[in-house]
Design an enzyme around this catalytic site. Structure first.
Site, mmCIF file in Angstrom:
data_model
loop_
_atom_site.group_PDB
_atom_site.id
_atom_site.type_symbol
_atom_site.label_atom_id
_atom_site.label_comp_id
_atom_site.label_asym_id
_atom_site.label_seq_id
_atom_site.Cartn_x
_atom_site.Cartn_y
_atom_site.Cartn_z
ATOM 1 N N HIS A 43 1.673 4.622 -2.787
ATOM 2 C CA HIS A 43 1.794 6.070 -2.536
ATOM 3 C C HIS A 43 3.168 6.585 -2.956
ATOM 4 O O HIS A 43 3.295 7.637 -3.580
ATOM 5 C CB HIS A 43 1.634 6.358 -1.033
ATOM 6 C CG HIS A 43 0.218 6.317 -0.533
ATOM 7 N ND1 HIS A 43 -0.789 7.074 -1.076
ATOM 8 C CD2 HIS A 43 -0.357 5.615 0.490
ATOM 9 C CE1 HIS A 43 -1.929 6.848 -0.415
ATOM 10 N NE2 HIS A 43 -1.692 5.963 0.539
ATOM 11 N N GLU B 65 -4.742 7.929 -2.988
ATOM 12 C CA GLU B 65 -5.268 6.658 -2.469
ATOM 13 C C GLU B 65 -5.546 5.676 -3.608
ATOM 14 O O GLU B 65 -5.440 4.464 -3.429
ATOM 15 C CB GLU B 65 -6.530 6.921 -1.640
ATOM 16 C CG GLU B 65 -6.957 5.771 -0.747
ATOM 17 C CD GLU B 65 -6.022 5.526 0.452
ATOM 18 O OE1 GLU B 65 -5.090 6.323 0.663
ATOM 19 O OE2 GLU B 65 -6.233 4.512 1.148
ATOM 20 N N HIS C 230 0.836 -1.204 0.000
ATOM 21 C CA HIS C 230 0.000 0.000 0.000
ATOM 22 C C HIS C 230 0.876 1.261 0.000
ATOM 23 O O HIS C 230 0.696 2.164 -0.822
ATOM 24 C CB HIS C 230 -0.910 -0.030 1.234
ATOM 25 C CG HIS C 230 -1.829 1.149 1.353
ATOM 26 N ND1 HIS C 230 -3.130 1.119 0.932
ATOM 27 C CD2 HIS C 230 -1.643 2.395 1.851
ATOM 28 C CE1 HIS C 230 -3.706 2.290 1.159
ATOM 29 N NE2 HIS C 230 -2.812 3.090 1.731
ATOM 30 N N GLU C 231 1.810 1.305 0.912
ATOM 31 C CA GLU C 231 2.653 2.504 1.022
ATOM 32 C C GLU C 231 3.544 2.657 -0.208
ATOM 33 O O GLU C 231 3.833 3.776 -0.641
ATOM 34 C CB GLU C 231 3.480 2.481 2.311
ATOM 35 C CG GLU C 231 2.676 2.372 3.614
ATOM 36 C CD GLU C 231 1.552 3.403 3.769
ATOM 37 O OE1 GLU C 231 1.660 4.497 3.166
ATOM 38 O OE2 GLU C 231 0.560 3.113 4.464
#
Lengths: 498, 498
Positions: B267, B293, B263-264
Site C-alpha cells: 500500500h 489492494e 502487505h502494508e
C-alpha cells in the site's frame, strides 16, 4: 449570545488549532519522516493563519473588551484569563502587521543560519540576522513600554510575571556575592571519577530500560503521557491528559539520558497534575517559565542527584549494566552524578555552576537592551564574562556566544528564568521538607508523596496563580535566593571537601 | 480571482485540515496516551466542522459549478478533480442535514456497541444499531440513484469506480465455478507443519529486527515513511512524502507480522510513488480501494509467499531465530507460509480461500440492499453461506457475522474490493512478468525493479486514471478474473498435491 459565550465559543475553536499545531510540531520533532517536513510546514502555515483570523476576529475582540470592562463581575478563573488575553491582544495590535510578518519570515530562517554559523565557528555570518532580531525586539520594547514597565523589563515580564531588572539584579547579586567566590575557590582542580564511568560504552537499550524504570519510580502517568526520543530532550504538553516527554540516549554518557528523563518528568508531572477542568481554558499548563523550571530542577537535582535516591536505585542500574558498573561503588557513582567543573557549555553544566552560565546571558541581554552593548561586540563581552565568573575562556565562538539557539529564535528575557526556576526549586524543597520527610520518601520509594504535595501546593493551580502567589502558597514567604545559595553551599562543601 | 484560483485557494485550506485530521487519527491509533482520547476527539470535531464549512462555502460551490460547466477547457488533472468533487458535493447536498448528523452520531458510538456485542457473542445487542446503519445506507442508495446507477450499485461505485453488481457477479461467478470446487476438494485434510513453527515463541524483538530488514528488501523509503506498531496493522498516507505503516507482533505467530509488514508496504510504496506534484491536489494517494489492494496483495502474496523470496531471505530469519528455526528447513517454512485450511475468520484466511470469505459478504450485502434479507436474519444467512462455500459452520456469532468491524462503521460495498484487488494483482503480476523476470528480480534481491515497473504503470498516476484505465495501461487488457483463478490453481495444485 452574551459576551462570555462569544468569548468561550472562540476559545474552543482557537484551542483546537492549538492542538493541531502542537501535534504537528511534536510529530515533526519525534517521528515524522525527513521528507515530510515541507509538506507539514505548508499545512501548518494554513492552520496558523486560520487561527490568527479567529484570534483577531472583530466579534471576539469586542467580546474581550466588554468582558474586560466588567472584569469584576466575572469569576476568578475567567477574570484571570481575560486579563491575560486582553494584555496579549493589546500588545499584538501595537505591532505593525508588516514588521510582524517580516519578523516571522526572519525567524523561520534564522535557526538554520545560526546552526551553520555555529558549525563553522563563524559569528560574522550570523551577525546580520541577529542584529535584525535584536532590532525587532528593541521595537517591541518601545511599543510595549508602560509607566511601570520599561526597557528590558518588558521582555523579562513576558516570561515571568512581575520579574524585572530590579528583582533579577537582586537575585544575581546574591549569586555573585555568595556563589561565585565559592565556585572559583572550589573548582580549581579537575574532578576525577572511576574510569569505568567515563570510558565504558553503555548500550542504548540498557539506558532505555532504565528510563522506563524511572517513569515508574516517579509515577509519571503513561495513561496521560509518552516517553520518546529526540535530538534534544523536551516536554510537550497540550492538556493535563496529554503531556509528553522525550529524552536522548548517548552510548558514551550514561547519566545524560537519566537526568534528561527526570528533568522532563518534572515538567510533565506539573502539567499532568493541573486541574483537569482547565484543559478547556487558557489556564492549563504551568503558570510561568520559572515555576516550570523549578519543578524540573527539583526533580532532577534535589531528588535525582540525592544520595538517598541512588542508594535506592543504583542497584537497578547495576543490574542493567552488570559488566560496566561491576567495579563502580555507590559512592563513586554519587560523586560522578554530582561532579563539578568549570565548563564552557551551559547545557552540560553541573548543578553548582549552572546558574552562573545563565547570569552571564542575563548581563549581556541587559546591556543589549539598555544600549550599552552592540550586537557585533557580543563575542568579546561573552568571553570576558566567562573569564570573570567561571574562570574559563572559550577558544571559539562555537563553544562561546554561538552555543545556544535561544537568541536565534528571538527569545530575549527567557534565559534568566532558568536560574530563577532553579532557585525557586531550593526554596520549595525547603518548604516541602517541613511537611514531609523528603529523604525518607525517596528512600522508601514513595516519590508519589512529593508529587502529591506538589499537586496541592503548585500543580493544581495551572495558570490561575502568578509565580509570586505560587511561591507564597507553597513556601509561605516571598522568593528568597538565599535558600538556593545555602542549599548549594551545604551540599557542595561536603562533596568538594578535599 | 477567477474560478480556478478560488477553487485552488479553498483546496489548499481544505487539505491543511485533511492533514491535521490525518495526523490526529494516526497519533491516536499509534501513540497517544489512553486518557488523551476525549480531548483529541473534541478538537477533531472542531477542526472537522471548520473543514466542512470550507467545503460547503457558497463561494467554493459556485466556483466548482462554473468550472464544471466549462470542464472541457480545463487541463486533464483539474478536469478529473472537478468531476470528482462535483459528484461528491452533489451527493452530500442530497442528504438532509439532520439525517447526516444523526448518522454521524450513530457511527461515533456504533463501533463500541459492535465490540461489546462481539465480545459477548450477542448479536441481538448490536441489531438495533446495525438496523439503523443499514436504514441510512438504504436512504443513501435512494437519494443517489441515477438512470444508470441503481440499488447496491450505488454503494459499490463509492469504493470502486464503474464496478457494479453486473461486474462483481461475473467475477464471483468465476470463483464459484472454478475456485469453490477446487477448495472444497483440496482442503478436506487439516495441514500439518513442523511443530517448531507452531509451538515456539518468537521474540517481539527478533520479529522487529526482521521487519526492519524487510523495509530494506522492499526499498520502502524511510525518508518518506515510518514503521510503527498498532493493534491492527494499517497504512496511513497523507502525501507522497509521508506515508506511514504499522504492523503488529505476536509471540506465538512468527509470520503474522511478516506478512502484515509486506502487505502494508505494498500500500505504502504505491502512495510514495505517486507523482509528487499531486500532493497539492486531490489526485494524491491511490485511485481506488481495488487498485490499492492489488498492490498490497501483489507484494504480500505474489512476492512475499513465493519460493524465490524465501530461498533468498529465510537464512536471515534463521539467523535471527537461531534456536527456534534450527530444525525447520526452507521447504517446511515455505509450506507453512502457504498453508491452507477452511477457516471461519477472514483476516486469518490463507491466500487460496481468502476471496471466498469476501464473496460471502458480497452476497449478503447484495441481498440486504435488494430487500431480500432482513438485518435480523444476518446470522442465519451468514452461517448458511459459510457451510456452502467453505464447508465450515461458525459455532458463535463472534466467529461469524460479528467478526468484522466494517458494517459497524457503515461500510457497505467495501468488502468486494478486497477480493477484486487480489484478483487485479494476479493479472498485473502476469503482465509484469512479460516485462521483467520477477522470479529473478526476487532471487537477486532486486525488488526495486518491481517497484519501478509499478511506478511507471500504476503508481505515478495517483487518482488521475480510473481503475479500468489503470488495468488497461498496466496489463493491456480489461480486468479478467481468470488470471486470478489460474494463478491460484497453478500454485496450489503443487502445494496441495498430496
Amino acid at each position: 449570545m452574551n459576551y462570555l459565550d462569544i468569548y468561550q465559543t472562540y476559545r474552543k475553536k482557537i484551542k483546537a488549532y492549538d492542538y493541531a499545531l502542537w501535534l504537528i510540531s511534536w510529530d515533526q520533532e519525534t517521528e515524522a519522516p525527513e521528507r515530510s517536513n515541507d509538506y507539514a510546514s505548508n499545512q501548518l502555515e494554513v492552520l496558523a493563519s486560520a487561527q490568527y483570523d479567529l484570534e483577531m476576529a472583530e466579534e471576539r475582540l469586542e467580546a474581550i473588551n466588554h468582558l474586560y470592562d466588567q472584569i469584576n463581575d466575572l469569576n476568578d478563573e475567567i477574570k484571570i484569563e481575560i486579563k491575560k488575553v486582553k494584555k496579549s491582544i493589546d500588545r499584538l495590535l501595537k505591532i505593525p502587521k508588516e514588521s510582524y510578518i517580516d519578523y516571522q519570515v526572519l525567524l523561520s530562517k534564522s535557526s538554520k543560519v545560526w546552526a551553520e554559523a555555529k558549525h563553522n565557528n563563524d559569528f560574522e555570518s550570523f551577525l546580520p540576522t541577529l542584529e535584525k532580531i535584536v532590532e525587532f525586539n528593541r521595537l517591541v520594547v518601545k511599543l510595549y513600554e508602560t509607566d511601570t514597565l520599561k526597557g528590558y523589563d518588558v521582555l523579562l515580564d513576558m516570561y515571568e510575571d512581575e520579574m524585572g531588572i530590579k528583582e533579577y539584579d537582586q537575585f544575581f547579586d546574591t549569586l555573585k556575592e555568595n556563589l561565585v567566590p565559592f565556585v572559583l575557590e572550589k573548582t580549581k582542580k579537575k574532578p576525577k571519577f572511576n574510569r569505568a564511568l567515563t570510558r565504558n560504552k553503555f548500550s542504548i537499550e540498557g539506558q532505555r530500560a532504565f528510563s522506563k524504570y524511572l517513569l515508574d519510580v516517579f509515577s509519571y502517568d503513561l495513561k496521560k503521557g509518552v516517553l520518546k526520543e529526540s535530538v534534544h530532550p523536551f516536554t510537550s504538553g497540550v492538556s493535563s491528559t496529554d503531556t509528553r516527554i522525550t529524552t536522548a540516549y548517548h552510548e558514551d554518557n550514561l547519566i545524560s539520558s537519566i537526568f534528561s528523563t527526570i528533568h522532563e518528568m518534572g515538567h510533565a508531572i506539573y502539567e499532568q497534575q493541573v486541574n483537569e477542568s482547565y484543559d478547556e481554558t487558557l489556564l492549563n499548563g504551568g503558570t510561568s517559565m520559572g515555576i516550570h523550571e523549578s519543578q524540573s530542577r527539583l526533580y532532577e537535582n534535589m531528588i535525582g542527584r540525592s544520595y538517598e535516591f541512588w542508594a535506592q536505585h543504583y542497584p537497578k542500574l547495576q543490574e542493567i549494566f552488570k559488566k560496566e558498573l561491576k567495579k563502580v561503588t555507590l559512592d563513586e557513582f554519587y560523586a560522578y552524578v554530582n561532579g563539578v567543573s568549570r565548563g564552557l557549555i551551559r547545557i552540560e553544566a553541573d548543578e553548582l555552576t549552572y546558574s552562573l552560565h545563565v547570569m552571564i546571558r542575563y548581563e549581556i541581554e541587559k546591556q543589549l537592551f539598555n544600549g550599552k552593548l552592540k550586537v557585533k561586540d557580543l563575542p568579546k563581552t561573552w568571553n570576558k564574562l566567562y573569564r570573570k565568573y567561571l574562570g574559563v575562556t572559550p577558544k571559539t565562538d562555537t563553544e562561546g556566544v554561538l552555543q545556544d539557539i535561544h537568541w536565534a529564535g528571538g527569545s530575549f528575557g527567557y534565559f534568566p528564568t532558568y536560574a530563577l526556576g532553579t532557585a525557586y526549586a531550593a526554596q520549595i524543597y525547603h518548604a516541602m521538607n517541613q511537611d514531609i520527610d523528603i529523604a525518607k520518601a525517596i528512600s522508601s520509594n514513595q516519590i508519589h508523596l512529593i508529587n502529591e504535595w506538589s499537586k496541592e501546593k503548585i500543580h493544581q493551580f495551572g495558570g490561575l496563580k502568578t509565580p509570586k502567589e505560587i511561591m507564597l502558597i507553597a513556601t509561605k514567604e516571598p522568593f528568597d535566593p538565599h535558600y538556593y545559595v545555602n542549599y548549594l553551599i551545604e551540599k557542595y562543601k561536603v562533596i568538594l571537601k578535599d
